[in-house]
Every structure is written in structure tokens, then in C-alpha cells.
Write an enzyme that holds these catalytic residues in place. Structure first.
Site, mmCIF file in Angstrom:
data_model
loop_
_atom_site.group_PDB
_atom_site.id
_atom_site.type_symbol
_atom_site.label_atom_id
_atom_site.label_comp_id
_atom_site.label_asym_id
_atom_site.label_seq_id
_atom_site.Cartn_x
_atom_site.Cartn_y
_atom_site.Cartn_z
ATOM 1 N N LYS A 149 -5.361 -3.455 -1.600
ATOM 2 C CA LYS A 149 -5.194 -2.411 -0.585
ATOM 3 C C LYS A 149 -4.972 -1.059 -1.262
ATOM 4 C CE LYS A 149 -1.730 -4.920 0.895
ATOM 5 N NZ LYS A 149 -0.498 -5.335 1.607
ATOM 6 N N ASP A 208 1.075 -7.559 5.851
ATOM 7 C CA ASP A 208 1.651 -7.152 4.559
ATOM 8 C C ASP A 208 2.969 -7.877 4.324
ATOM 9 O OD1 ASP A 208 2.216 -5.464 2.243
ATOM 10 O OD2 ASP A 208 3.722 -4.538 3.560
ATOM 11 N N ASP A 233 5.990 -6.958 1.404
ATOM 12 C CA ASP A 233 7.195 -6.161 1.115
ATOM 13 C C ASP A 233 7.256 -4.927 2.014
ATOM 14 O OD1 ASP A 233 9.561 -5.409 -0.040
ATOM 15 O OD2 ASP A 233 8.819 -5.363 -2.086
#
Lengths: 256, 256
Positions: free
Chosen positions: A181, A10, A12
Site C-alpha cells: 500500500k 488494515d 496497525d
């Protein structure tokens, strides 16, 4: 400790926080690169192109080319193209999703489109939402790049694409297919891109509800890092734990 | 047959259909006027002022002054003023709601407002939605003029205010207070304006889910007219029937 042959990561909250550096991220990815372990950044951000995302990571001293980036816009374009190549698509969204749709050979069209796609669009208008609602009511397949309800900014939490998407959902009564996601659609595609098997790949992220759930929904092992959304306290009340949890990615480097 | 001393009457589907005349509507209202039975038009339309609504009805040969009109914008402004006079309010919406808010002596303000109000706004922007989300997250009371999911137009069903409202609801997790039909908030205010008692007042409309439910939620007797949304077939599957049902308001004139 199991050694993973591929990493899905991922952005952020995991590699940086907004405009802020996360110190361990750079060393973590450099260690992967050194050990020649394939890695791919998987992002729900539909507004930027892979080139733009790679540029931001490079600024944080994280070794990245555009081929290390997999956005929900790319996953969305792949998904539609898999349903019908050359499909006509009405697009609400910014540069990232528009580019991906066009690059995939799909036709952007606001008259009787076969698909309606919505990604975050900070120039949203009533007319755009109207065209989308009319098309969905006429039978166009309704797709949303991601269901994120809010975007963290320096002003506070602004409406995310999941919130904009709800205008069409509520008005038409039609639920979209979400691509990003925590859905497995983006993850299964990302797995193919990184090129390692399900068992040998680790999903790394800071957000239980999106990153970790995405991994779980796909059958991947997961590593939660507490540098972003999901705190140690929040995790206590969650029954189904990630495979691994660390405070900082620094702790994981020796386990690679 | 009970004689009602006051009438609350819906507009679209009951008095006209979009830009089309409903023949019996004019005679129906003229009969009320002749018998000096008070009547009030109750509308979920937040975009127009009472003057603009009255003008449209007059064009359809329906005897109307602006005092015969009660809009959800007026009800919204009254509701807020009842909670706090001089309150500061951030408004998303068109002329009707803005006028009502200002006329009631409330302050339109986008910095730390005490209330956030959303009505249909065909010039909606991401910035407007952002300001609303930030204010609601900071504790402003969240109010929506009505929950209508779609607006019938010649192009088809376009997004209604309930659909726009969902952006803020989904993003913040805060449910709004809805003012318009089928809520009793607008109806209880309308009853005071028409000036007759609950038992002696009839709610007239074409839409079971908004007009008739609004009447029922308030404890009013109801008259459903099949000139709009709810057909005879649709009504068959509904358990709790309106007090009365007619095919045309013409049939009701002799019962006044």
C-alpha cells in the site's frame, strides 16, 4: 447505504495499536464473520509470516486464520513469480519475505540474481546493500515490499523499509517497483484472494496516505477510521475524501 | 597565464586511481614543492585519518606530510566546533571521522546528542540508523560528511555515504548539512589552511560534479584533469566550463 460483500482491512491503527487493543476491532470482525462476509487483512509488514500475524490477531480476540492474512511479502512473491517462475532473487529482509519467496518456488541467490527484493531488515549490513546495488546496476529488477518511511515503536519512529530502500535507489539511480500500500499491486492481488468484485469490496484503514490511497488507486470504496494515523483535523485539509469516515468501527457494524 | 600561489588538489582520479599510479601526479606535486607553492589535498574520504592518507600518497612517490591533507572529517569537526565547542555528537562512521571529532574536543554520545554526523560506515547497522533517526527527530542538527552516492571498488560501485545518509533523510524528512565537495564548507576551510587568497588559489580535480563544482561554488579558479571521472565528451555537454582543462597534469607543470 450500500452493503459490501467483501472487506479488505488494515492492521496497525485499525485492528490494534502496536501492542494495545482497539476495543471495537474485535466486535467489528466478529460481525463480519457472523454475517459470513469475506474479509482479508492486508498488511505492509514484510517481516512476519501470515501464521505469526494471525496469532497476534487471535490474541486480540479477532477471529483470524492464516488465510485471512495477506502480506506484502506474499504479494511480492506472487508478483515476481508472475514475471518469471523459478526466478533467482536476492533478498534483503526478515522471515516473512524469505518464507514467501521460497514457498513460491523462487530461488534465493546472491550471484547474478534476476530480481533484487528489499523488505525491512533489522540486521541490515553494508555487504547486503552492496550486493543489492551491484545486482541492480547489472540489470536485476529492483523491487521493494513497501515504501513506509518509519516504523512506530515504543522508542519512537524507527527507519522503515522505504528509508532502507533509498540507499539502493540513491546509489544506483534506479527506482524500485513498490508492491505494498498505497500501490495497487498488493490491492489487486488481495481482491482476488477475498474473491469479491471491485464494486462490492470496501477497503478499511486508519492511514489516508497508505490505506485509503491504496483503495483509491485500485478503484475501491474506502472507509477511514480515526483510531490511528489520520486525525479528523488532518483529513480537513485533504481534498479527495474517503467514501466513508468513522470515529470507531463500532459505528459501522449496523451498516454492514 | 596567471600564476597561482596556492593549490587545492583532489586525490582519487587526480593523484591516483584506486590502487593505480597516475604517472604525472608525482612530478606535478614535486614541481609545486620545488617552487615552494603551498598545496593541500582535499578529500571527501571520511574513513581514513590524515596520517593514513599521507602514507598512501607517499607510497605513490607524492611528497606529502599529514599537514598536506584536509579531509571532510576534519572539516566536519571544525564546522561543529564552530557552532558549539564541546558539543555532544552521535557519530556513524569509521576511524577518520571518529578521530577528528574526538581530537576537536567534541563529545561522542548516543543519548540526546546535539549533532548527528554520518560518514561512510561499512559496519552500518539498523541500530545505528535508529539512534540517528530518533536524535534527528528530537532536534539534533543533522550533518553528513559528503553526498557521494557510490564508491568505486574492484567489485564495482558500492553504496557511498550519500546513499547511507538518505536513510535518515527519507525517514525523518530532515535534510542534512553536507560538508564535503561540492559544498563550499570544506573549501572555505581548506583555503584558510593553505593560507592563500581566493584569487590566488587553484582547485585541481578530475570530477566536474564534486571537485570543479566545489571550486566554482567557492569562487575559485579550477583546473579539470581528464584522468578520472569526467571525460572530454562529458565536458562538452556542460555549459559552465572549468577555468582550465588538461589531459594530464604534466601539461600544467610549465604553467606553474
Amino acid at each position: 447505504m450500500k452493503k459490501y460483500k467483501g472487506y479488505l482491512i488494515d492492521l496497525d491503527g485499525t485492528m490494534y495499536k502496536g501492542t494495545e487493543k482497539i476495543e471495537a476491532a474485535s466486535d467489528f470482525v466478529k460481525a463480519l464473520a457472523e454475517k459470513q462476509i469475506p474479509y482479508l487483512f492486508v498488511t505492509n509488514n514484510s517481516s512476519r509470516t501470515p501464521e505469526q500475524v494471525a496469532e497476534k490477531l487471535t490474541e486480540f480476540d479477532i477471529p483470524t486464520t492464516k488465510d485471512h492474512i495477506f502480506t506484502t511479502s506474499q504479494a511480492t512473491a506472487n508478483f515476481i513469480s508472475g514475471k518469471k517462475s523459478n526466478a533467482s532473487v536476492y533478498v534483503i529482509g526478515e522471515e516473512g519475505i524469505r518464507d514467501s519467496i521460497v514457498e513460491k518456488g523462487l530461488q534465493i541467490n546472491d550471484m547474478n540474481p534476476e530480481f533484487v527484493v528489499i523488505g525491512i531488515d533489522r540486521e541490515i549490513t553494508y555487504e547486503k546493500l552492496s550486493i543489492a546495488c551491484l545486482a541492480v546496476r547489472q540489470g536485476a529488477t529492483f523491487i521493494s515490499t513497501n515504501g513506509d518511511i518509519a516504523i512506530p515503536t515504543e522508542r519512537g519512529l524507527l527507519p522503515g523499509n522505504g528509508a532502507l530502500t533509498s540507499v539502493i535507489t540513491v546509489s544506483t539511480g534506479v527506482q524500485p517497483i513498490f508492491i505494498g500500500k498505497p500501490e495497487s499491486i498488493i490491492m489487486e492481488q488481495a481482491l482476488k484472494v477475498v474473491g469479491t468484485s471491485l464494486e462490492d469490496t470496501l477497503m478499511v484503514g486508519d492511514n489516508y496516505d497508505t490505506d485509503i490511497m491504496a483503495g483509491m488507486n485500485t478503484g475501491l470504496d474506502t472507509l477511514l477510521v480515526h483510531t490511528g494515523v489520520t486525525t479528523v483535523e488532518m483529513l480537513q485539509s485533504i481534498e479527495r475524501k474517503p467514501t466513508y469516515t468513522v470515529g470507531s468501527l463500532e459505528e459501522w457494524i449496523e451498516k454492514m
